[in-house]
Design a protein around this motif. Structure first.
Motif, PDB file in Angstrom:
ATOM      1  N   LEU A   1       0.852  -1.165   0.000  1.00  0.00           N
ATOM      2  CA  LEU A   1       0.000   0.000   0.000  1.00  0.00           C
ATOM      3  C   LEU A   1       0.893   1.220   0.000  1.00  0.00           C
ATOM      4  O   LEU A   1       1.817   1.316   0.802  1.00  0.00           O
ATOM      5  N   PHE A   2       0.660   2.149  -0.900  1.00  0.00           N
ATOM      6  CA  PHE A   2       1.479   3.344  -1.002  1.00  0.00           C
ATOM      7  C   PHE A   2       0.722   4.524  -0.427  1.00  0.00           C
ATOM      8  O   PHE A   2      -0.451   4.721  -0.714  1.00  0.00           O
ATOM      9  N   LEU A   3       1.427   5.336   0.400  1.00  0.00           N
ATOM     10  CA  LEU A   3       0.835   6.539   0.968  1.00  0.00           C
ATOM     11  C   LEU A   3       1.251   7.745   0.150  1.00  0.00           C
ATOM     12  O   LEU A   3       2.192   7.696  -0.627  1.00  0.00           O
ATOM     13  N   ALA A   4       0.571   8.843   0.348  1.00  0.00           N
ATOM     14  CA  ALA A   4       0.836  10.072  -0.410  1.00  0.00           C
ATOM     15  C   ALA A   4       2.288  10.484  -0.290  1.00  0.00           C
ATOM     16  O   ALA A   4       2.914  10.342   0.744  1.00  0.00           O
ATOM     17  N   ASN A   5       2.819  11.010  -1.377  1.00  0.00           N
ATOM     18  CA  ASN A   5       4.200  11.453  -1.406  1.00  0.00           C
ATOM     19  C   ASN A   5       4.256  12.855  -1.973  1.00  0.00           C
ATOM     20  O   ASN A   5       3.814  13.097  -3.069  1.00  0.00           O
ATOM     21  N   LYS A   6       4.816  13.776  -1.184  1.00  0.00           N
ATOM     22  CA  LYS A   6       4.981  15.135  -1.671  1.00  0.00           C
ATOM     23  C   LYS A   6       6.439  15.562  -1.573  1.00  0.00           C
ATOM     24  O   LYS A   6       6.762  16.721  -1.720  1.00  0.00           O
ATOM     25  N   SER A   7       7.348  14.633  -1.279  1.00  0.00           N
ATOM     26  CA  SER A   7       8.750  14.994  -1.157  1.00  0.00           C
ATOM     27  C   SER A   7       9.552  14.369  -2.280  1.00  0.00           C
ATOM     28  O   SER A   7       9.116  13.450  -2.933  1.00  0.00           O
TER      29      SER A   7
ATOM     30  N   LEU B   1       5.694   6.200   2.368  1.00  0.00           N
ATOM     31  CA  LEU B   1       5.957   4.951   3.068  1.00  0.00           C
ATOM     32  C   LEU B   1       5.317   3.810   2.294  1.00  0.00           C
ATOM     33  O   LEU B   1       4.259   3.971   1.695  1.00  0.00           O
ATOM     34  N   THR B   2       5.937   2.661   2.348  1.00  0.00           N
ATOM     35  CA  THR B   2       5.363   1.457   1.771  1.00  0.00           C
ATOM     36  C   THR B   2       5.194   0.458   2.896  1.00  0.00           C
ATOM     37  O   THR B   2       6.121   0.227   3.670  1.00  0.00           O
ATOM     38  N   ILE B   3       4.006  -0.119   3.006  1.00  0.00           N
ATOM     39  CA  ILE B   3       3.777  -1.133   4.041  1.00  0.00           C
ATOM     40  C   ILE B   3       3.169  -2.372   3.402  1.00  0.00           C
ATOM     41  O   ILE B   3       2.528  -2.293   2.350  1.00  0.00           O
ATOM     42  N   ASN B   4       3.391  -3.477   4.036  1.00  0.00           N
ATOM     43  CA  ASN B   4       2.778  -4.734   3.607  1.00  0.00           C
ATOM     44  C   ASN B   4       1.678  -5.074   4.594  1.00  0.00           C
ATOM     45  O   ASN B   4       1.890  -5.044   5.805  1.00  0.00           O
TER      46      ASN B   4
ATOM     47  N   VAL C   1      -6.639  -9.923   4.979  1.00  0.00           N
ATOM     48  CA  VAL C   1      -7.779  -9.694   5.872  1.00  0.00           C
ATOM     49  C   VAL C   1      -7.751  -8.263   6.396  1.00  0.00           C
ATOM     50  O   VAL C   1      -8.779  -7.573   6.403  1.00  0.00           O
ATOM     51  N   ASP C   2      -6.560  -7.794   6.821  1.00  0.00           N
ATOM     52  CA  ASP C   2      -6.443  -6.402   7.297  1.00  0.00           C
ATOM     53  C   ASP C   2      -6.831  -5.429   6.195  1.00  0.00           C
ATOM     54  O   ASP C   2      -7.581  -4.478   6.424  1.00  0.00           O
ATOM     55  N   LEU C   3      -6.321  -5.658   5.002  1.00  0.00           N
ATOM     56  CA  LEU C   3      -6.637  -4.787   3.876  1.00  0.00           C
ATOM     57  C   LEU C   3      -8.141  -4.816   3.578  1.00  0.00           C
ATOM     58  O   LEU C   3      -8.759  -3.775   3.332  1.00  0.00           O
ATOM     59  N   GLY C   4      -8.736  -5.987   3.644  1.00  0.00           N
ATOM     60  CA  GLY C   4     -10.170  -6.105   3.419  1.00  0.00           C
ATOM     61  C   GLY C   4     -10.978  -5.323   4.439  1.00  0.00           C
ATOM     62  O   GLY C   4     -11.981  -4.681   4.099  1.00  0.00           O
TER      63      GLY C   4
END
Length: 144
Positions: free
Chosen positions: A3-9, A23-26, A30-33
């Motif tokens: 999942l990729f979060l917003a990037n402004k830098s 940030l990138t997280i795995n 089930v959590d994503l759902g």
């Protein structure tokens, strides 16, 4: 699932300090759902909104601990802009700086590798360091 979060830098030193870091997280399926369900039901506007809210809640939960650590370790909280003038003053006084930042540390574009090496004994950044590639290379053995 990533999942990729917003990037402004960006990697280059910007004219203005960036507002966020990517940030990138795995996450497990089930959590994503469950996140998707909460977004779909209107509790959050999108995945990033959910994750930012969760992170802020955890930071708030540990705010007293963070404040105590910042005070104990003499850490600059937020944006720390390190200027050529500051380093020249330290050099003239024969001082070496131990710089600790929780947030964003920016070494000014006019800071040379030689000046940084001559005046910074240690640089610890919990967050993001923005400096020229030459300055980062010169301080590589002093950055933690």
């Amino acid at each position: 699932m990533e999942l990729f979060l917003a990037n402004k830098s960006e990697n280059a030193i910007p004219a203005k300090a960036p507002e966020s870091e990517k940030l990138t997280i795995n996450l497990g399926f089930v959590d994503l759902g469950q996140i998707e369900l909460l977004v779909q039901e209107g509790f959050y506007s999108n995945r990033s909104d959910f994750i930012r809210t969760a992170i802020r809640n955890q930071i708030e939960r540990h705010a007293d601990t963070v404040r105590q650590i910042v005070l104990r370790k003499s850490v600059d909280l937020g944006l720390r802009h390190i200027t050529r003038e500051e380093l020249m003053t330290a050099q003239a006084a024969g001082q070496m700086l131990d710089i600790r930042v929780l947030g964003l540390a920016v070494l000014a574009p006019d800071v040379t590798a030689d000046l940084a090496r001559a005046t910074i004994s240690a640089l610890s950044v919990l967050g993001t360091l923005q400096a020229s590639a030459e300055v980062k290379a010169a301080l590589a053995d002093r950055i933690t």
